[in-house]
Design a protein around this motif. Structure first.
Motif, PDB file in Angstrom:
ATOM      1  N   ASP A  18       0.704  -1.194   0.044  1.00  0.00           N
ATOM      2  CA  ASP A  18      -0.065   0.159   0.123  1.00  0.00           C
ATOM      3  C   ASP A  18       0.806   1.163   0.061  1.00  0.00           C
ATOM      4  OD1 ASP A  18      -2.579  -1.296  -0.211  1.00  0.00           O
ATOM      5  OD2 ASP A  18      -2.468  -1.676   1.979  1.00  0.00           O
ATOM      6  N   LYS A  19       2.060   1.080  -0.393  1.00  0.00           N
ATOM      7  CA  LYS A  19       3.103   2.316  -0.474  1.00  0.00           C
ATOM      8  C   LYS A  19       3.144   2.545  -1.749  1.00  0.00           C
ATOM      9  CE  LYS A  19       7.045   4.597   1.279  1.00  0.00           C
ATOM     10  NZ  LYS A  19       8.048   4.798   2.089  1.00  0.00           N
ATOM     11  N   ALA A  20       3.515   3.685  -2.338  1.00  0.00           N
ATOM     12  CA  ALA A  20       3.671   4.069  -3.694  1.00  0.00           C
ATOM     13  C   ALA A  20       5.124   4.281  -3.771  1.00  0.00           C
ATOM     14  CB  ALA A  20       2.987   5.087  -4.514  1.00  0.00           C
ATOM     15  N   HIS A  21       5.733   3.577  -4.580  1.00  0.00           N
ATOM     16  CA  HIS A  21       7.308   3.838  -4.899  1.00  0.00           C
ATOM     17  C   HIS A  21       7.708   4.704  -6.210  1.00  0.00           C
ATOM     18  CE1 HIS A  21       8.526   1.472  -1.424  1.00  0.00           C
ATOM     19  NE2 HIS A  21       7.556   0.856  -1.823  1.00  0.00           N
ATOM     20  N   THR A  22       8.099   5.684  -6.221  1.00  0.00           N
ATOM     21  CA  THR A  22       8.532   6.315  -7.628  1.00  0.00           C
ATOM     22  C   THR A  22       9.901   6.182  -8.347  1.00  0.00           C
ATOM     23  OG1 THR A  22       8.969   8.252  -6.647  1.00  0.00           O
ATOM     24  CG2 THR A  22       6.535   8.121  -7.223  1.00  0.00           C
ATOM     25  N   PHE A  23       9.695   6.199  -9.432  1.00  0.00           N
ATOM     26  CA  PHE A  23      11.264   6.186 -10.226  1.00  0.00           C
ATOM     27  C   PHE A  23      11.194   7.083 -11.303  1.00  0.00           C
ATOM     28  CE2 PHE A  23      13.937   4.831 -13.614  1.00  0.00           C
ATOM     29  CZ  PHE A  23      15.071   4.390 -12.937  1.00  0.00           C
ATOM     30  N   ILE A  24      12.111   7.981 -11.382  1.00  0.00           N
ATOM     31  CA  ILE A  24      12.457   9.032 -12.453  1.00  0.00           C
ATOM     32  C   ILE A  24      13.510   8.818 -13.385  1.00  0.00           C
ATOM     33  CG2 ILE A  24      12.854  11.393 -13.207  1.00  0.00           C
ATOM     34  CD1 ILE A  24      11.652  12.057 -10.538  1.00  0.00           C
ATOM     35  N   GLY A  25      13.383   8.372 -14.866  1.00  0.00           N
ATOM     36  CA  GLY A  25      14.452   8.240 -15.498  1.00  0.00           C
ATOM     37  C   GLY A  25      14.195   8.673 -16.910  1.00  0.00           C
ATOM     38  N   SER A  26      15.002   8.474 -17.828  1.00  0.00           N
ATOM     39  CA  SER A  26      15.197   9.002 -19.172  1.00  0.00           C
ATOM     40  C   SER A  26      15.687   7.987 -20.226  1.00  0.00           C
ATOM     41  CB  SER A  26      16.207  10.014 -19.246  1.00  0.00           C
ATOM     42  OG  SER A  26      17.479   9.726 -19.055  1.00  0.00           O
ATOM     43  N   THR A  27      15.119   8.215 -21.481  1.00  0.00           N
ATOM     44  CA  THR A  27      15.279   7.157 -22.402  1.00  0.00           C
ATOM     45  C   THR A  27      15.130   7.922 -24.054  1.00  0.00           C
ATOM     46  OG1 THR A  27      14.813   4.757 -23.260  1.00  0.00           O
ATOM     47  CG2 THR A  27      12.954   6.282 -22.272  1.00  0.00           C
ATOM     48  N   CYS A  28      15.474   7.186 -24.963  1.00  0.00           N
ATOM     49  CA  CYS A  28      14.966   7.434 -26.311  1.00  0.00           C
ATOM     50  C   CYS A  28      13.864   6.479 -26.654  1.00  0.00           C
ATOM     51  CB  CYS A  28      16.141   7.672 -27.184  1.00  0.00           C
ATOM     52  SG  CYS A  28      17.352   6.166 -27.050  1.00  0.00           S
ATOM     53  N   ASP A  29      13.634   5.565 -26.053  1.00  0.00           N
ATOM     54  CA  ASP A  29      12.765   4.448 -26.449  1.00  0.00           C
ATOM     55  C   ASP A  29      11.843   4.114 -25.068  1.00  0.00           C
ATOM     56  OD1 ASP A  29      11.174   2.179 -27.179  1.00  0.00           O
ATOM     57  OD2 ASP A  29      12.972   1.167 -28.205  1.00  0.00           O
ATOM     58  N   PHE A  30      10.968   4.714 -24.786  1.00  0.00           N
ATOM     59  CA  PHE A  30      10.149   4.413 -23.602  1.00  0.00           C
ATOM     60  C   PHE A  30       9.506   3.148 -23.618  1.00  0.00           C
ATOM     61  CE2 PHE A  30       6.270   4.843 -21.027  1.00  0.00           C
ATOM     62  CZ  PHE A  30       6.762   4.835 -19.671  1.00  0.00           C
TER      63      PHE A  30
END
Length: 123
Positions: A18-30
């Protein structure tokens, strides 16, 4: 500055106990990158994707690190993502994840969404 390498910055969420874990990333092909994230047992859901314009002041790596450093939690990171999108004139794609700011955006009519100018004043 001309665009090279990664052209998108994205925010993902996964839920555990019940906890939200987030991730921020970058790419050229999502699409491919999301498949890589979901190759493990954890299932990540897309929240938002910022497609960066070819010509921009801030590089994708710097933008990604700024986003990570200045926002914590799902709603805060979604709000900050809109702020960065406005600063960089990025195209924003959002998913229907249940968080206040995205619920507000998804309530607007049409595809693509036509948000009023007042929406951007909140950031």
């Amino acid at each position: 500055m001309a665009a090279r390498g990664h052209t998108c910055v994205y925010l993902l969420v996964r839920y555990h106990d019940d906890k939200a874990h987030t991730f921020i990333g970058s790419t050229c092909d999502f699409s491919n990158r999301l498949r890589e994230h979901n190759a493990s047992t954890a299932k990540w859901l897309p929240v938002m994707l910022l497609k960066m314009p070819a010509r921009r002041e801030m590089g994708v790596k710097a933008l990604r690190e700024t986003w990570k450093r200045n926002a914590r939690g799902l709603d805060s990171r979604a709000r900050y993502g809109f702020k960065l999108a406005k600063q960089c004139n990025a195209t924003v794609y959002v998913h229907s994840i249940d968080t206040p700011i995205l619920n507000m955006v998804n309530a607007f009519e049409g595809e693509p969404k036509r948000v009023p100018d007042t929406f951007w004043d909140t950031f």
